[in-house]
Design a protein around this motif. Structure first.
Motif, PDB file in Angstrom:
ATOM      1  N   MET A   1       0.961  -1.194  -0.053  1.00 14.90           N
ATOM      2  CA  MET A   1      -0.094  -0.049  -0.044  1.00 14.90           C
ATOM      3  C   MET A   1       0.927   1.290  -0.189  1.00 14.90           C
ATOM      4  N   ILE A   2       0.589   2.251  -0.815  1.00 13.35           N
ATOM      5  CA  ILE A   2       1.406   3.320  -1.008  1.00 13.35           C
ATOM      6  C   ILE A   2       0.637   4.501  -0.400  1.00 13.35           C
ATOM      7  N   LEU A   3       1.294   5.299   0.676  1.00 15.99           N
ATOM      8  CA  LEU A   3       0.675   6.406   1.194  1.00 15.99           C
ATOM      9  C   LEU A   3       1.410   7.607   0.917  1.00 15.99           C
ATOM     10  N   PRO A   4       0.915   8.695   0.915  1.00 18.02           N
ATOM     11  CA  PRO A   4       1.665  10.069   0.824  1.00 18.02           C
ATOM     12  C   PRO A   4       2.847  10.379   1.819  1.00 18.02           C
ATOM     13  N   GLY A   5       3.833  10.401   1.742  1.00 16.03           N
ATOM     14  CA  GLY A   5       4.768  10.764   2.748  1.00 16.03           C
ATOM     15  C   GLY A   5       4.534  11.860   3.475  1.00 16.03           C
ATOM     16  N   GLU A   6       4.267  13.006   2.911  1.00 17.57           N
ATOM     17  CA  GLU A   6       3.956  14.137   3.671  1.00 17.57           C
ATOM     18  C   GLU A   6       2.901  14.203   4.531  1.00 17.57           C
ATOM     19  N   SER A   7       2.191  13.181   4.489  1.00 15.51           N
ATOM     20  CA  SER A   7       0.728  13.120   5.394  1.00 15.51           C
ATOM     21  C   SER A   7       1.384  12.611   6.965  1.00 15.51           C
ATOM     22  N   ASP A   8       1.062  13.609   7.707  1.00 16.63           N
ATOM     23  CA  ASP A   8       1.217  13.353   9.139  1.00 16.63           C
ATOM     24  C   ASP A   8       0.654  11.606   9.729  1.00 16.63           C
ATOM     25  N   GLU A   9      -0.480  11.314   9.185  1.00 17.89           N
ATOM     26  CA  GLU A   9      -1.272  10.150   9.315  1.00 17.89           C
ATOM     27  C   GLU A   9      -0.452   9.030   8.627  1.00 17.89           C
ATOM     28  N   ALA A  10       0.223   9.316   7.527  1.00 16.47           N
ATOM     29  CA  ALA A  10       1.029   8.095   7.001  1.00 16.47           C
ATOM     30  C   ALA A  10       2.140   7.814   7.752  1.00 16.47           C
ATOM     31  N   ILE A  11       2.968   8.905   8.313  1.00 15.16           N
ATOM     32  CA  ILE A  11       3.776   8.960   9.089  1.00 15.16           C
ATOM     33  C   ILE A  11       3.451   8.198  10.356  1.00 15.16           C
ATOM     34  N   ALA A  12       2.691   8.485  11.087  1.00 19.55           N
ATOM     35  CA  ALA A  12       2.240   7.953  12.214  1.00 19.55           C
ATOM     36  C   ALA A  12       1.886   6.226  12.035  1.00 19.55           C
ATOM     37  N   ALA A  13       1.412   6.026  10.884  1.00 22.65           N
ATOM     38  CA  ALA A  13       0.932   4.547  10.444  1.00 22.65           C
ATOM     39  C   ALA A  13       2.289   3.767  10.479  1.00 22.65           C
ATOM     40  N   ALA A  14       3.318   4.537   9.593  1.00 22.77           N
ATOM     41  CA  ALA A  14       4.738   3.783   9.451  1.00 22.77           C
ATOM     42  C   ALA A  14       5.427   3.634  10.704  1.00 22.77           C
ATOM     43  N   VAL A  15       5.143   4.607  11.747  1.00 23.80           N
ATOM     44  CA  VAL A  15       6.012   4.184  12.956  1.00 23.80           C
ATOM     45  C   VAL A  15       5.418   2.997  13.631  1.00 23.80           C
ATOM     46  N   GLN A  16       4.057   3.150  13.662  1.00 27.61           N
ATOM     47  CA  GLN A  16       3.345   2.309  14.318  1.00 27.61           C
ATOM     48  C   GLN A  16       3.935   0.486  13.759  1.00 27.61           C
ATOM     49  N   ALA A  17       3.877   0.606  12.216  1.00 29.35           N
ATOM     50  CA  ALA A  17       4.356  -0.795  11.493  1.00 29.35           C
ATOM     51  C   ALA A  17       5.733  -0.988  12.034  1.00 29.35           C
ATOM     52  N   LEU A  18       6.635   0.138  12.071  1.00 25.07           N
ATOM     53  CA  LEU A  18       7.993  -0.340  12.412  1.00 25.07           C
ATOM     54  C   LEU A  18       8.243  -0.732  13.739  1.00 25.07           C
ATOM     55  N   PRO A 151      15.315   0.877  -6.552  1.00 24.27           N
ATOM     56  CA  PRO A 151      14.164   1.832  -6.990  1.00 24.27           C
ATOM     57  C   PRO A 151      14.391   3.064  -6.751  1.00 24.27           C
ATOM     58  N   THR A 152      13.844   3.758  -7.428  1.00 24.55           N
ATOM     59  CA  THR A 152      13.617   5.299  -7.274  1.00 24.55           C
ATOM     60  C   THR A 152      12.409   6.037  -7.332  1.00 24.55           C
ATOM     61  N   THR A 153      11.411   5.340  -7.368  1.00 24.80           N
ATOM     62  CA  THR A 153      10.058   5.868  -7.115  1.00 24.80           C
ATOM     63  C   THR A 153       9.356   4.554  -6.164  1.00 24.80           C
ATOM     64  N   ALA A 154       8.392   5.270  -5.605  1.00 22.15           N
ATOM     65  CA  ALA A 154       7.501   4.191  -4.538  1.00 22.15           C
ATOM     66  C   ALA A 154       6.754   2.921  -5.643  1.00 22.15           C
ATOM     67  N   ALA A 155       6.516   3.335  -6.872  1.00 19.79           N
ATOM     68  CA  ALA A 155       5.950   2.279  -7.840  1.00 19.79           C
ATOM     69  C   ALA A 155       6.916   1.157  -8.080  1.00 19.79           C
ATOM     70  N   HIS A 156       8.166   1.475  -8.135  1.00 15.46           N
ATOM     71  CA  HIS A 156       9.202   0.603  -8.228  1.00 15.46           C
ATOM     72  C   HIS A 156       9.491  -0.337  -7.014  1.00 15.46           C
ATOM     73  N   VAL A 157       8.954   0.153  -5.944  1.00 15.25           N
ATOM     74  CA  VAL A 157       9.126  -0.649  -4.654  1.00 15.25           C
ATOM     75  C   VAL A 157       8.006  -1.749  -4.651  1.00 15.25           C
ATOM     76  N   ARG A 158       6.789  -1.236  -5.057  1.00 12.43           N
ATOM     77  CA  ARG A 158       5.645  -2.111  -5.207  1.00 12.43           C
ATOM     78  C   ARG A 158       5.643  -3.123  -6.130  1.00 12.43           C
ATOM     79  N   ASP A 159       6.240  -2.670  -7.221  1.00  9.86           N
ATOM     80  CA  ASP A 159       6.685  -3.844  -8.235  1.00  9.86           C
ATOM     81  C   ASP A 159       7.670  -4.964  -7.680  1.00  9.86           C
ATOM     82  N   GLU A 160       8.223  -4.557  -6.755  1.00  7.33           N
ATOM     83  CA  GLU A 160       9.349  -5.546  -6.107  1.00  7.33           C
ATOM     84  C   GLU A 160       8.635  -6.283  -5.141  1.00  7.33           C
ATOM     85  N   PHE A 161       7.748  -5.802  -4.327  1.00  7.77           N
ATOM     86  CA  PHE A 161       7.288  -6.575  -3.216  1.00  7.77           C
ATOM     87  C   PHE A 161       5.565  -6.685  -2.990  1.00  7.77           C
TER      88      PHE A 161
END
Length: 329
Positions: A1-18, A151-161
């Motif tokens: 799932m790709i989330l906009p990195g500038e979003s505070d909610e996305a950062i919070a979700a990323a911290v929770q996942a980590l 990978p140099t874009t988010a789509a490249h990462v999604r294509d990999e994993f």
């Protein structure tokens, strides 16, 4: 799932996942990383498994600031401190003596560890949020299968994993090739991997001559991206000079098929089965698009990629290094 990195909610979700031991696709200014909590050997093991990477091949740990360095590094030589002041945040990794008991899995079991403070705003926001939650650093090699094109874009990462991986979208990477790596464990700075920050810049900042790997008798520590064969597309890549490229196209003529040519000089082919791509004349621009171009040519189904060898000048050293390793695969 790709989330906009500038979003505070996305950062919070990323911290929770980590914090839960999950992996994350992380944008940096160099390439996208596959990140995990560097303090968790279990989470770090998931990076190795996902990439198919040998567990003794160390990962670079990304930190937010000097406190992150102090957590992982046993000591910081004066010249390393000068490099930090000159280039952090930025595309420079320092190999430093590792504090016992921290980051062992991320370091591949070595007594040294690679540290970097990335400049990408999304990476910096995430690292600061992680530090506030007690995560001192993120192990984050490039988010691709081991040895393949970074990978140099988010789509490249999604294509990999796939879509199951949470990826923070930070746009296309501005540098496009991995960081310069300088070994700081032997009393003098030693270049392990070239990148955007060149030899002359490193020497000017640290006040010492930058040594090469073959100058010193002691073995180098293992470091990311230093295998002889690396960064390779699925198609076979071959480095050639400009004359050899045109001679090869003339020889193949209309029979050429599933061939791509990436060169700075204008070339011609009578075959519709040849893809001709122009490489930028500027080294930084070429670095920024290099991996994206190789991935795009793979997606177009070519079997062979001919690349014009970059100039043998300092500003092209990072691109030359990546292409040489890709051609060795």
């Amino acid at each position: 799932m790709i989330l906009p990195g500038e979003s505070d909610e996305a950062i919070a979700a990323a911290v929770q996942a980590l914090r839960a031991g999950e992996l994350l696709g992380l944008p940096t200014e160099t390439v996208y990383g596959l990140a995990a909590d560097a303090a968790s050997d279990v989470a770090v093991a998931r990076i190795f498994a996902a990439k198919g990477r040998p567990a003794d091949h160390p990962l670079i740990v990304h930190v937010a600031d000097a406190e992150g360095v102090a957590h992982f590094a046993a000591q910081l030589p004066d010249f390393a401190q000068r490099l930090i002041q000159a280039f952090w945040p930025g595309p420079l990794t320092l190999i430093l003596p590792r504090r016992p008991g921290v980051g062992q899995a991320a370091a591949g079991g070595q007594d040294s560890i690679g540290l970097r403070c990335p400049a990408h705003p999304v990476a910096r926001a995430l690292l600061k949020a992680c530090a506030a939650q007690g995560l001192h650093g993120l192990a984050a090699p490039s988010a691709n299968r081991f040895g393949r094109v970074s990978p140099t874009t988010a789509a490249h990462v999604r294509d990999e994993f796939g879509d199951a991986l949470l990826v923070l979208d930070g746009g296309a990477c501005q540098v496009g090739i991995e960081s310069t790596i300088v070994d700081c464990t032997r009393g003098v700075p030693v270049l392990l991997r070239p990148g955007q920050i060149g030899r002359a810049q490193v020497e000017a900042a640290c006040g010492q001559r930058l040594r090469s790997q073959d100058e010193l008798q002691a073995p180098d520590p293992r470091a990311s991206g230093t295998l002889e064969a690396h960064y390779a597309p699925s198609a076979k890549l071959r480095l050639m000079d400009a004359r050899a490229l045109q001679d090869g196209l003339d020889l193949l003529g209309r029979e050429a098929a599933r061939l791509a040519v990436y060169a700075r000089v204008p070339l011609k082919s009578p075959s519709a089965g040849v893809i001709l791509r122009r490489m930028p004349e500027d080294a930084a621009a070429a670095a920024q698009e290099l991996f994206a171009v190789l991935r795009a040519l793979d997606d177009q189904g070519v079997r062979l990629i001919w690349v014009e060898a970059p100039p043998d000048t300092p500003e092209w050293e990072g691109v030359r290094d990546r292409l040489r390793r890709a051609a060795a695969a």
